[in-house]
Scaffold this motif. Structure first.
Motif, PDB file in Angstrom:
ATOM      1  N   ILE A  33      36.358  41.515  49.657  1.00 30.80           N
ATOM      2  CA  ILE A  33      36.700  40.137  50.023  1.00 30.80           C
ATOM      3  C   ILE A  33      37.721  39.590  49.045  1.00 30.80           C
ATOM      4  N   GLU A  34      37.430  39.794  47.759  1.00 31.55           N
ATOM      5  CA  GLU A  34      38.328  39.250  46.746  1.00 31.55           C
ATOM      6  C   GLU A  34      39.687  39.927  46.825  1.00 31.55           C
ATOM      7  N   GLU A  35      39.663  41.251  46.978  1.00 31.34           N
ATOM      8  CA  GLU A  35      40.942  41.960  47.063  1.00 31.34           C
ATOM      9  C   GLU A  35      41.758  41.457  48.232  1.00 31.34           C
ATOM     10  N   ALA A  36      41.081  41.233  49.381  1.00 33.97           N
ATOM     11  CA  ALA A  36      41.781  40.751  50.561  1.00 33.97           C
ATOM     12  C   ALA A  36      42.399  39.389  50.293  1.00 33.97           C
ATOM     13  N   LEU A  37      41.630  38.540  49.635  1.00 36.01           N
ATOM     14  CA  LEU A  37      42.133  37.193  49.316  1.00 36.01           C
ATOM     15  C   LEU A  37      43.346  37.278  48.401  1.00 36.01           C
ATOM     16  N   LEU A  38      43.192  38.056  47.337  1.00 39.32           N
ATOM     17  CA  LEU A  38      44.267  38.127  46.351  1.00 39.32           C
ATOM     18  C   LEU A  38      45.520  38.723  46.971  1.00 39.32           C
ATOM     19  N   HIS A  68      46.316  38.726  50.182  1.00 38.47           N
ATOM     20  CA  HIS A  68      46.884  37.828  51.169  1.00 38.47           C
ATOM     21  C   HIS A  68      47.635  36.674  50.509  1.00 38.47           C
ATOM     22  N   LEU A  69      47.067  36.161  49.444  1.00 37.93           N
ATOM     23  CA  LEU A  69      47.705  35.004  48.795  1.00 37.93           C
ATOM     24  C   LEU A  69      48.774  35.422  47.797  1.00 37.93           C
ATOM     25  N   GLY A  70      48.754  36.709  47.418  1.00 39.25           N
ATOM     26  CA  GLY A  70      49.767  37.186  46.484  1.00 39.25           C
ATOM     27  C   GLY A  70      49.594  36.645  45.073  1.00 39.25           C
ATOM     28  N   VAL A  71      48.365  36.455  44.660  1.00 41.38           N
ATOM     29  CA  VAL A  71      48.117  35.963  43.307  1.00 41.38           C
ATOM     30  C   VAL A  71      47.126  36.863  42.603  1.00 41.38           C
ATOM     31  N   LYS A  72      46.972  36.624  41.319  1.00 43.81           N
ATOM     32  CA  LYS A  72      45.899  37.279  40.583  1.00 43.81           C
ATOM     33  C   LYS A  72      44.750  36.292  40.475  1.00 43.81           C
ATOM     34  N   ARG A  73      43.646  36.807  39.956  1.00 45.55           N
ATOM     35  CA  ARG A  73      42.501  35.909  39.833  1.00 45.55           C
ATOM     36  C   ARG A  73      42.825  34.750  38.880  1.00 45.55           C
ATOM     37  N   ASN A  74      42.378  33.565  39.235  1.00 52.50           N
ATOM     38  CA  ASN A  74      42.583  32.331  38.470  1.00 52.50           C
ATOM     39  C   ASN A  74      44.043  31.887  38.436  1.00 52.50           C
ATOM     40  N   GLU A  75      44.877  32.490  39.279  1.00 53.32           N
ATOM     41  CA  GLU A  75      46.244  31.997  39.402  1.00 53.32           C
ATOM     42  C   GLU A  75      46.320  31.080  40.621  1.00 53.32           C
ATOM     43  N   VAL A  76      47.304  30.192  40.598  1.00 57.41           N
ATOM     44  CA  VAL A  76      47.490  29.279  41.723  1.00 57.41           C
ATOM     45  C   VAL A  76      48.688  29.765  42.526  1.00 57.41           C
ATOM     46  N   THR A  77      48.583  29.687  43.860  1.00 53.85           N
ATOM     47  CA  THR A  77      49.722  30.091  44.693  1.00 53.85           C
ATOM     48  C   THR A  77      50.893  29.149  44.439  1.00 53.85           C
ATOM     49  N   SER A  78      52.077  29.623  44.784  1.00 58.16           N
ATOM     50  CA  SER A  78      53.268  28.848  44.427  1.00 58.16           C
ATOM     51  C   SER A  78      53.297  27.510  45.153  1.00 58.16           C
ATOM     52  N   ASP A  79      52.671  27.428  46.335  1.00 60.18           N
ATOM     53  CA  ASP A  79      52.648  26.130  47.014  1.00 60.18           C
ATOM     54  C   ASP A  79      51.532  25.227  46.488  1.00 60.18           C
ATOM     55  N   GLY A  80      50.772  25.712  45.514  1.00 56.99           N
ATOM     56  CA  GLY A  80      49.734  24.893  44.894  1.00 56.99           C
ATOM     57  C   GLY A  80      48.504  24.707  45.754  1.00 56.99           C
ATOM     58  N   LEU A  81      48.411  25.468  46.855  1.00 58.61           N
ATOM     59  CA  LEU A  81      47.301  25.226  47.783  1.00 58.61           C
ATOM     60  C   LEU A  81      46.030  25.984  47.404  1.00 58.61           C
ATOM     61  N   PHE A  82      46.203  27.227  46.948  1.00 60.01           N
ATOM     62  CA  PHE A  82      45.018  28.068  46.779  1.00 60.01           C
ATOM     63  C   PHE A  82      44.931  28.649  45.373  1.00 60.01           C
ATOM     64  N   SER A  83      43.713  28.828  44.964  1.00 62.83           N
ATOM     65  CA  SER A  83      43.460  29.657  43.794  1.00 62.83           C
ATOM     66  C   SER A  83      42.142  30.370  44.034  1.00 62.83           C
ATOM     67  N   TYR A 133      31.134  29.723  52.881  1.00 66.04           N
ATOM     68  CA  TYR A 133      31.473  30.547  54.050  1.00 66.04           C
ATOM     69  C   TYR A 133      30.825  31.893  53.825  1.00 66.04           C
ATOM     70  N   GLU A 134      29.943  32.263  54.753  1.00 65.76           N
ATOM     71  CA  GLU A 134      29.066  33.407  54.504  1.00 65.76           C
ATOM     72  C   GLU A 134      29.292  34.501  55.547  1.00 65.76           C
ATOM     73  N   ASP A 135      28.671  35.638  55.295  1.00 64.62           N
ATOM     74  CA  ASP A 135      28.813  36.794  56.180  1.00 64.62           C
ATOM     75  C   ASP A 135      30.272  37.112  56.435  1.00 64.62           C
ATOM     76  N   LEU A 136      31.025  37.249  55.363  1.00 63.06           N
ATOM     77  CA  LEU A 136      32.467  37.391  55.510  1.00 63.06           C
ATOM     78  C   LEU A 136      32.873  38.840  55.668  1.00 63.06           C
ATOM     79  N   THR A 137      33.997  39.031  56.278  1.00 58.95           N
ATOM     80  CA  THR A 137      34.678  40.314  56.278  1.00 58.95           C
ATOM     81  C   THR A 137      36.057  40.038  55.715  1.00 58.95           C
ATOM     82  N   PRO A 138      36.722  41.043  55.185  1.00 57.98           N
ATOM     83  CA  PRO A 138      38.074  40.798  54.657  1.00 57.98           C
ATOM     84  C   PRO A 138      38.969  40.121  55.690  1.00 57.98           C
ATOM     85  N   LYS A 139      38.783  40.468  56.965  1.00 58.97           N
ATOM     86  CA  LYS A 139      39.630  39.887  58.012  1.00 58.97           C
ATOM     87  C   LYS A 139      39.291  38.406  58.179  1.00 58.97           C
TER      88      LYS A 139
END
Lengths: 303, 747
Positions: free
Chosen positions: A198-203, A205-220, A253-259
């Motif tokens: 899950i974490e790998e998929a998030l990172l 998809h967002l193109g960041v490392k852990r505890n980094e903020v995306t360039s648009d400031g929306l996600f970390s 958000y529970e029962d997640l899949t990478p997708k």
């Protein structure tokens, strides 16, 4: 110039030195003396360093030459991974410094007074935690040092007493986070059910490392320990700071899949509100997929 | 056996991790055991209930006195290792063990700080308790059976020690605490000689706390003594415990220096090498040092210190316990002024030539020149000034010498134009420093104790913290590290209080033990007689002086002041210096040298090339307080001796010896040739100055003073000590003090 032992240690950390048999033999020989100083680093088998390689970032200090400092940085990197979003000390930056003006908004000031009314007037400091939380919501998900100073003033304690609380609790972010702070549960049940994917998929998809903020400031993306949803593992928690402290939500958000987690991120990006709770189409809350398989009767009637 | 243990350790990982070594091997791995018998569990168990019929006599740890309350109901009995001890109610288990003569290992517990109970090193076994008990935080209960050397207690401590050493670097060889480290010492008794910890050790970024305290935070074991000291004793809430778990660290979070005048004490209370002395870093090992128990002269408190020296060099200064004066703290000025003892020293007698440059000469020549000039001036034109660091012997010799030459103009700097020397109670801290703890209201008049006498300030703060005593202050705005009420800036406020018009009067009225502290800075004011008479009116009005309580105090500024007033060095400085033709400065650097007539002949006798040297015609080098035996009287009237720790520099001599030699050359020989001779002479003038380590209170009240006709002026009180770190010749020569002035003083 660095002492040879320290130089070797630094080289090892940088992955430059190889362990020769003679070296480790020398290290073992020396290690019998109970007062041999910098040896634990030397004694450490290389495989251990290899295992932990990911968590090490050896920084060269600006002043240079201070190996203990470099090693400290390396270890600090290791701990920032394990714990909250920041180091245990503050470094001034344009967006986070004590000279920055910071105060609660008028609406939040009412909440502050409400918080203070819960405690006797000589125990105002009891309100530090709820106030830090409020400040975090107001300030887009993190508490700058100026906000801590403002809280210290309100509760009439020295600022360090607030810093102590803010650094102790890992849910207080002391560096910038995204408007949507995604916290992946990393505890055993979730990990077994694939939280790393899950974490790998998030990172990814967002193109960041852990505890980094995306360039648009929306996600970390951060990591949290058990949030009590093991039955619906893996899960993430999304702290939504996009609407200030009034519209602040904190959803699981529970029962997640990478997708699915990527879909949720996309929905958040579009400003939609994904349905919170289990994402499994056939599950209701924490019940089994496809409805109950046992305990069909109404249990209350039997008792 | 040891070989076997090593073999196990280097055998396969499987054996190491799965098969714990047999207990006998584990026991034999220990180096040193706290007691010889405690090595094996069976022996340890046998020791505890030895023979209840004839318990060997037990003395409290360190020979401490234990005062049992007069009411027997307030005492209780506990059993420590089978020995019954009586202790007052409210003692902790650890204190009970100390009374029984058992020293419990500890890191976080400190008797002068609040109890944290977080190091867990003081675990003991208590009968009927399911787990080992942290003795520092557990109140002793009647009949408690405490066991301190059982296998359970020992194992518990060993476990704690193993956890502490887990993240502690093994850098003792490069650590300044090595040799005087609690962790090192206790790991000798409770530490394993090898570790089971194969992970990476934690490390922590060092903090910058200023020019005095060096930090190596990786060595920190999170006892929080420094945090508690800073917030409880020093009163600066800068340090805190940040983070959690194994990422926990001591720090200030934001970049901040420790701006306390007591910050150096964290070096002493740190049980490991995390906080060490920055100026002393890598200079010496403690076992190389010779300790000399002496006293400090940089302020009028007379803090008890130990001067640690190596050869001819003072390496460091550390505090010595004296409950009546400085407890176990000292100020940063006391602790770090020592490098001033090596700089700017005068080591040869010197004469200023016609070209204005000094030339080193022999003692014989220098004394001959001075004696010759002495013959040429009129007796009444001779003036002698004692400096603020002078000891009683030299001041006695100076006074006798100047008097013998026919002049009565002898004074000590800082005592003002007409010193109140008639009654000792007019210039002493009559309550005594320790007595301040009984006070409930303080009125500070023109004194800033934080910079004038840091240890007195620490006492006031202790009292304020313990009993919520009220502090009111009249004087210029200044820093306090406790709650206080700023009543006003000038004498007018004082007059208002004396006339009962001020709102603070009601507080004074209701006080049980009120204390008034007047600063010695008031001595320099023109209206000092009127001021002190107003203060006495206040004292009378609010019952400050009673047969059982004397709350009227003067806080002196310099080490020499009290003894000078006792000995009668009371000439008026403005008049005598203006008209002088022969000025004898005995370490006096703060006299107004502009007022000295141009044709006056100035002799400077002292240990530092400080301000007055620029005006001197002849320099006679003398020894500093670390190099001589001298008598000093502190602000509360306690007489103490300095003991020479190091040899003097160059050709310098003790002050009184120089004066004795000069008197012979000048044809007016002083009648003493030895230190005991000088002290005999002192005992005729001021007998209290020969009763060493005794505080002689004044018995005559101020009632007998003649009435004062002077009016108080409206000039506000001044700040007397502008720079805490630089007040005298030694501290002004100190590089460390200069660094402190540059970085720590608020601009």
């Amino acid at each position: 110039m660095l002492p040879p032992a320290a130089r070797l240690a630094a080289r090892r950390l940088l992955g430059l030195a190889t362990s020769s048999a003679s070296e480790s033999a020398a290290a073992r020989r020396l290690s019998r003396s109970p007062v041999s100083a910098p040896l634990p680093l030397l004694q450490m088998p290389l495989y251990l360093l290899a295992v932990r390689r990911r968590s090490f970032a050896v920084l060269i200090s600006p002043s240079g030459g201070n190996v203990s400092l470099q090693i400290s940085y390396a270890a600090a990197g290791c701990f920032s991974r394990l714990f909250s979003t920041a180091l245990n000390y503050h470094l001034d930056s344009p967006e986070n410094n004590p000279d920055m003006p910071w105060e609660f908004t008028e609406a939040n000031m009412k909440k502050v007074n409400e918080i203070l009314s819960h405690y006797p007037s000589n125990y105002k400091q009891s309100g530090i935690i709820p106030m830090l939380d409020l400040a975090q919501q107001q300030h887009g998900g993190w508490v700058p040092v100026a906000a801590m100073n403002a809280i210290a003033k309100i509760v009439e304690v020295a600022p360090i007493r607030v810093y102590e609380v803010a650094t102790f609790y890992t849910m207080f972010n002391r560096t910038k986070v995204g408007k949507y702070h995604l916290l992946v549960c990393g505890t055993t049940p979730c990990m077994i059910r694939g939280s790393r994917e899950i974490e790998e998929a998030l990172l990814e998809h967002l193109g960041v490392k852990r505890n980094e903020v995306t360039s648009d400031g929306l996600f970390s993306v951060g990591e949290m320990e058990c949030m009590g949803c093991c039955v619906n593992a893996p899960m993430i928690a999304v702290a939504d700071y996009s609407k200030g402290s009034e519209g602040y939500t904190y959803n699981y958000y529970e029962d997640l899949t990478p997708k699915r987690v990527v879909e949720i991120v996309e929905m958040l990006k579009r400003g939609e509100t994904p349905p919170r709770g289990t994402q499994h189409p056939e599950r209701k809350n924490c019940g089994p997929a496809g409805g109950n398989t046992t305990l069909h009767a109404d249990m209350r009637r039997q008792w | 056996m040891a070989f076997f243990a090593r073999a196990i350790r280097h055998s396969s990982p499987y054996l190491r991790s799965r098969a714990p070594p047999p207990p006998a091997v584990a026991a034999s791995c220990r180096w040193i055991s706290p007691t010889a018998a405690a090595g094996s569990p069976e022996a340890g168990a046998a020791v505890a209930p030895a023979d209840p019929e004839t318990p060997p006599p037990r003395e409290p740890v360190g020979g401490a006195r234990v005062e049992l309350p007069s009411n027997p109901e307030d005492a209780l009995e506990v059993f420590v290792d089978g020995h019954a001890v009586r202790i007052p109610k409210g003692f902790t288990v650890l204190q009970a063990c100390e009374v029984a003569g058992v020293d419990i290992p500890r890191f976080c517990y400190h008797s002068r700080l609040s109890i944290a109970g977080n190091c867990r090193m003081c675990l003991v076994e208590v009968e009927k308790s399911p787990k080992p008990v942290a003795s520092c935080a557990m109140p002793a209960l009647p009949g408690m059976k405490i066991k301190t050397n059982t296998p359970v207690a020992k194992k518990a401590r060993e476990g704690v020690m193993e956890f502490l050493l887990m993240n502690h670097p093994l850098d003792c060889p490069i650590c300044d605490q090595g040799g005087e480290c609690d962790l090192q010492d206790q790991s000798m008794a409770f530490g394993a000689d090898r570790g089971r910890f194969t992970e990476m050790k934690r490390s922590v970024v060092d903090k910058n706390l200023g020019p005095l305290v060096k930090t190596v935070m990786t060595r920190c074991i999170q006892c929080t003594r420094c945090v508690r000291f800073a917030s409880e004793v020093a009163g600066v809430q800068d340090l805190g415990m940040l983070g959690r778990g194994s990422g926990e660290e001591i720090g200030t979070y934001v970049e901040k220096l420790m701006t306390s005048e007591l910050s150096g004490n964290v070096i002493d209370i740190c049980p490991v090498g995390a906080l060490t002395s920055k100026p002393f870093a890598f200079k010496a090992r403690n076992w190389e040092l010779k300790g000399t128990e002496t006293i400090d002269v940089t302020d009028a408190v007379g803090s008890n210190i130990r001067v640690d020296s190596r050869g001819p060099e003072v390496m460091r200064i550390v505090p010595r316990l004296n409950e009546d004066i400085n407890e176990e703290w000292i100020s940063d000025k006391t602790r770090f002024c020592y490098d001033g003892l090596k700089r700017q020293r005068l080591n040869d007698p010197m004469i200023r030539g016609t070209d204005g440059r000094f030339k080193a000469v022999t003692w014989r020549d220098a004394l001959a020149v001075v004696a010759e000039v002495l013959q040429q001036v009129k007796p009444e034109e001779i003036t002698g000034v004692a400096g603020k660091l002078s000891d009683a012997e030299s001041m006695m010799a100076l006074k006798d010498f100047v008097n013998k030459m026919g002049s009565d103009k002898v004074l000590c700097e800082g005592n003002g134009p007409s010193p109140p020397a008639d009654l000792r109670s007019n210039y002493l801290m009559n309550t005594s420093i320790a007595g301040l703890e009984k006070a409930d209201v303080f009125l500070l008049v023109g004194t800033q104790p934080r910079v004038e006498a840091a240890m007195v300030n620490a006492r006031i703060r202790k009292t304020v913290r313990a009993t919520q005593a009220k502090v009111a202050y009249i004087g210029p705005p200044t820093d306090f590290n406790y709650d206080h009420e700023h009543l006003g800036t000038g004498p007018q406020t004082l007059v208002e209080i004396a006339e009962g018009r001020h709102p603070f009067c009601s507080t004074l009225q209701s006080a049980k033990n009120p204390v008034i502290i007047a600063g010695a800075g008031l001595f320099d004011r023109e209206d000092q007689d009127a001021l002190f008479s107003t203060i006495e009116t206040v004292a009378k009005k609010f019952n400050v002086v009673r047969p059982d309580w004397n709350g009227l105090n003067v806080l002196l500024l310099h080490a020499a002041q009290a003894a000078a007033l006792d000995l009668g060095l009371v000439a008026n400085p403005t008049e005598s210096i203006k008209s002088t033709k022969f000025l004898y400065l005995m370490g006096a650097d703060d006299v107004d040298l502009d007022k000295v007539p141009d044709d006056a002949f100035v002799v400077y006798q002292g240990h530092h090339g400080d301000k007055a040297v620029y005006r001197a015609n002849v320099i006679l080098p003398s020894s500093a307080f670390s190099e001589k035996e001298g008598t000093y009287e502190n602000t509360e009237g306690c007489t103490q001796w300095t003991i020479p720790a190091v040899p003097t520099v160059g050709d310098a001599r003790d002050d009184w010896k120089i004066l004795r030699a000069l008197s012979e050359v000048a044809g007016a020989q002083l009648p003493y040739d030895s230190l005991s001779g000088v002290r005999d002479r002192i005992s005729m003038v001021a007998p209290n100055l020969v009763h060493v380590d005794e505080r002689e209170p004044c018995t005559i009240s101020s009632e007998v003073k003649p009435p004062v006709k002077q009016q108080v002026s409206s000039t506000p009180f001044k700040t007397v000590v502008e720079n805490f770190y630089m007040t005298d010749a030694i501290t002004r020569a100190s590089k460390i003090m200069a660094q402190c002035s540059a970085t720590l003083l608020k601009k």
